[in-house]
Every structure is written in C-alpha cells, then in structure tokens.
Design a protein around this motif. Structure first.
Motif, PDB file in Angstrom:
ATOM      1  N   LEU A  93     -38.293  16.218   5.385  1.00  0.00           N
ATOM      2  CA  LEU A  93     -38.082  14.774   5.251  1.00  0.00           C
ATOM      3  C   LEU A  93     -36.965  14.368   6.202  1.00  0.00           C
ATOM      4  N   ARG A  94     -37.238  13.386   7.022  1.00  0.00           N
ATOM      5  CA  ARG A  94     -36.293  12.961   8.057  1.00  0.00           C
ATOM      6  C   ARG A  94     -35.714  11.602   7.732  1.00  0.00           C
ATOM      7  N   LEU A  95     -34.376  11.506   7.808  1.00  0.00           N
ATOM      8  CA  LEU A  95     -33.677  10.229   7.718  1.00  0.00           C
ATOM      9  C   LEU A  95     -33.145   9.931   9.117  1.00  0.00           C
ATOM     10  N   GLU A  96     -33.590   8.828   9.713  1.00  0.00           N
ATOM     11  CA  GLU A  96     -33.211   8.562  11.103  1.00  0.00           C
ATOM     12  C   GLU A  96     -31.870   7.834  11.208  1.00  0.00           C
ATOM     13  N   PRO A  98     -41.208   4.400   1.046  1.00  0.00           N
ATOM     14  CA  PRO A  98     -41.162   5.178   2.298  1.00  0.00           C
ATOM     15  C   PRO A  98     -40.196   4.661   3.358  1.00  0.00           C
ATOM     16  N   ASN A  99     -39.728   3.403   3.223  1.00  0.00           N
ATOM     17  CA  ASN A  99     -38.931   2.805   4.298  1.00  0.00           C
ATOM     18  C   ASN A  99     -37.635   3.576   4.536  1.00  0.00           C
ATOM     19  N   GLY A 100     -37.384   3.879   5.821  1.00  0.00           N
ATOM     20  CA  GLY A 100     -36.173   4.594   6.192  1.00  0.00           C
ATOM     21  C   GLY A 100     -36.355   6.097   6.277  1.00  0.00           C
ATOM     22  N   TYR A 101     -37.572   6.557   5.991  1.00  0.00           N
ATOM     23  CA  TYR A 101     -37.862   7.991   5.982  1.00  0.00           C
ATOM     24  C   TYR A 101     -39.093   8.303   6.828  1.00  0.00           C
ATOM     25  N   ASN A 102     -39.150   9.555   7.281  1.00  0.00           N
ATOM     26  CA  ASN A 102     -40.340  10.056   7.949  1.00  0.00           C
ATOM     27  C   ASN A 102     -40.587  11.492   7.520  1.00  0.00           C
ATOM     28  N   ILE A 142     -41.528   9.143  -2.284  1.00  0.00           N
ATOM     29  CA  ILE A 142     -41.235   8.655  -0.934  1.00  0.00           C
ATOM     30  C   ILE A 142     -42.455   8.871  -0.028  1.00  0.00           C
ATOM     31  N   TYR A 143     -42.856  10.116   0.106  1.00  0.00           N
ATOM     32  CA  TYR A 143     -44.028  10.503   0.888  1.00  0.00           C
ATOM     33  C   TYR A 143     -44.706  11.672   0.189  1.00  0.00           C
ATOM     34  N   TYR A 144     -45.976  11.851   0.495  1.00  0.00           N
ATOM     35  CA  TYR A 144     -46.662  13.026  -0.004  1.00  0.00           C
ATOM     36  C   TYR A 144     -47.675  13.506   1.024  1.00  0.00           C
ATOM     37  N   SER A 145     -48.153  14.733   0.797  1.00  0.00           N
ATOM     38  CA  SER A 145     -49.105  15.335   1.732  1.00  0.00           C
ATOM     39  C   SER A 145     -50.139  16.125   0.928  1.00  0.00           C
ATOM     40  N   VAL A 146     -51.400  15.943   1.288  1.00  0.00           N
ATOM     41  CA  VAL A 146     -52.467  16.658   0.575  1.00  0.00           C
ATOM     42  C   VAL A 146     -52.915  17.887   1.343  1.00  0.00           C
ATOM     43  N   GLY A 147     -52.282  18.133   2.477  1.00  0.00           N
ATOM     44  CA  GLY A 147     -52.603  19.325   3.257  1.00  0.00           C
ATOM     45  C   GLY A 147     -51.948  19.249   4.623  1.00  0.00           C
ATOM     46  N   ALA A 148     -51.952  20.353   5.331  1.00  0.00           N
ATOM     47  CA  ALA A 148     -51.342  20.399   6.665  1.00  0.00           C
ATOM     48  C   ALA A 148     -51.974  19.342   7.560  1.00  0.00           C
ATOM     49  N   SER A 178     -28.293  10.858  11.400  1.00  0.00           N
ATOM     50  CA  SER A 178     -29.635  11.293  11.009  1.00  0.00           C
ATOM     51  C   SER A 178     -29.567  12.720  10.488  1.00  0.00           C
ATOM     52  N   MET A 179     -30.561  13.074   9.688  1.00  0.00           N
ATOM     53  CA  MET A 179     -30.626  14.451   9.207  1.00  0.00           C
ATOM     54  C   MET A 179     -32.033  14.747   8.699  1.00  0.00           C
ATOM     55  N   THR A 180     -32.303  16.019   8.553  1.00  0.00           N
ATOM     56  CA  THR A 180     -33.579  16.462   8.006  1.00  0.00           C
ATOM     57  C   THR A 180     -33.343  17.289   6.761  1.00  0.00           C
ATOM     58  N   LEU A 181     -34.011  16.902   5.687  1.00  0.00           N
ATOM     59  CA  LEU A 181     -34.002  17.690   4.467  1.00  0.00           C
ATOM     60  C   LEU A 181     -35.200  18.643   4.534  1.00  0.00           C
TER      61      LEU A 181
END
Lengths: 112, 110
Positions: free
Chosen positions: A76-79, A61-65, A46-52, A18-21
């Motif tokens: 971005l986390r790969l488990e 998105p599969n395989g990522y958090n 993969i993922y996006y965010s519109v705010g905190a 696992s690792m975090t980018l």
C-alpha cells in the motif's frame, strides 16, 4: 508458515512524505485487503485484490495506491502523507475456501 | 454498496451474565465473519458462517446466521472479563470485497 506479515509496525511521517506499507502472505491466498482503523471506529476498506494483477477500490481509496504483481505481496503506497491518514492499517488475506480471513498485526502510522 | 450495522454500539455487563450482539446487512449475505479485537491489538478470528441457519460455537461463544433477515447474532454465555474487547462482524460482497461493521465494544465488570 508466517501467515500475513506487515511491515513496519510503527512509523512517523512528516506531511507530504511518501511511504509504502508492506504486506506479504505465504498461504497462496487469492484475496488480499487493506484496511484502516481510526480510534473508536471499525475497519474501513481501502483497496482489495482478487488475484495477481487485479486491484479494486474499497470504501476509502483516496490518497492511497496499491499494486499486486505477485500472489504473495500487496503493498500500500501513500504518496503525499496527510494528517488525516494517521491511523492503524491492517492487511488481510483469504483463501479459496473462504473459511477465515487472516490479518496482519497492523501498522501504526502517525503523520505530523 | 453493502453496509453492516452492529448493535449495540457498546455494552457493559456483569461477569456471569449472558449477552447478544447483532450484525445486520443491507444486502444478501454470502458469508459472515466474526472477529474479536482487544484494545490496541490485532484481530482474533472467532468463526465464519456461510449458510442460512448455520450455527457455530467456540467455547462460550455461539454465532448464528439468519439469511432471511440478513442478520447474524453472536451470543456469549456466562461472560468473563476475558471476553472484553471489540467484536466486529464482516461480510464478503459479490465482487470479493470484505467489509466490516463499526464494532461492538464489550466491557465485563468483575
């Protein structure tokens, strides 16, 4: 004023690790994005965010958090790394005026 | 979900020739971005178009947004080897997501 900073630039992972980018921006941008780019292909969201505190799934998105605890950071986390996750990963951010999406320099990840 | 189609997928032109790349959206455009990517490198912002009929230019590159056709075109005048690369269009969806087309690979022969 560093813009969007991604770390690391390169990484080799073994299957199952696992690792975090990391992605950080210092422009107080609300919107942040993670993409992967495979050879000869465009950018896949993969993922996006519109705010905190707010995150949403993109196209692949599969395989990522992800998490967005602060405005500045969007890791971005790969488990459980898989060879299919070998790719170049880009982080981007946009401010309220939406005039330009700033991109990081990318992280080249190889899973072996 | 919104999709972007870029055409052509690849293009080889002689130096000095003009060329056009198109980007067509499956849904209404709320803002369209054009980026250039050199092989193996990051993305370089070219321009962003927000309103129908809007046209912007940067050096020899001009982009235009046709809201009714849900399409944008990128035109390069008198191409040079420095224009070679992959051109990507991106569009923001109504929920804040930002998606990109597959890109157009441009090669310019000296």
């Amino acid at each position: 004023n560093a813009g969007v900073t991604q770390t690391p630039k390169f990484r080799i992972l073994k299957i199952g690790q696992s690792m975090t980018l990391q992605c950080a921006q210092d422009m107080n941008h609300n919107y942040m994005y993670w993409y992967r780019q495979d050879p000869g292909m465009g950018l896949k969201l993969i993922y996006y965010s519109v705010g905190a505190g707010i995150t949403d799934k993109g196209e692949v998105p599969n395989g990522y958090n992800v998490s967005r605890s602060t405005t500045e950071d969007f890791p971005l986390r790969l488990e459980l790394a898989a060879p299919s996750q070998t790719s170049v990963y880009f982080c981007a951010s946009i401010g309220r005026l939406n005039t330009e999406a700033f991109f990081g320099q990318g992280t080249r990840l190889t899973v072996v | 979900s919104q999709e972007l189609e870029q055409s052509p997928q690849s293009l080889i032109v002689q130096e000095g020739k003009n060329l056009t790349i198109n980007c067509t959206s499956s849904k209404t455009l709320y803002g369209l971005y054009w980026y250039k990517q050199k092989y193996g490198e990051g993305l370089i912002f070219l321009m962003m178009l927000q309103k129908g009929g809007e046209e912007k230019s940067h050096e020899k590159i001009t982009a235009k947004l046709d809201e009714k056709k849900q399409q944008s075109s990128l035109h390069i005048t008198a191409s040079q080897p420095s224009h070679a690369g992959i051109y990507l269009c991106g569009v923001r969806g109504s929920q804040g997501n930002l998606i990109f087309g597959k890109g157009t690979k441009l090669s310019v022969k000296p």
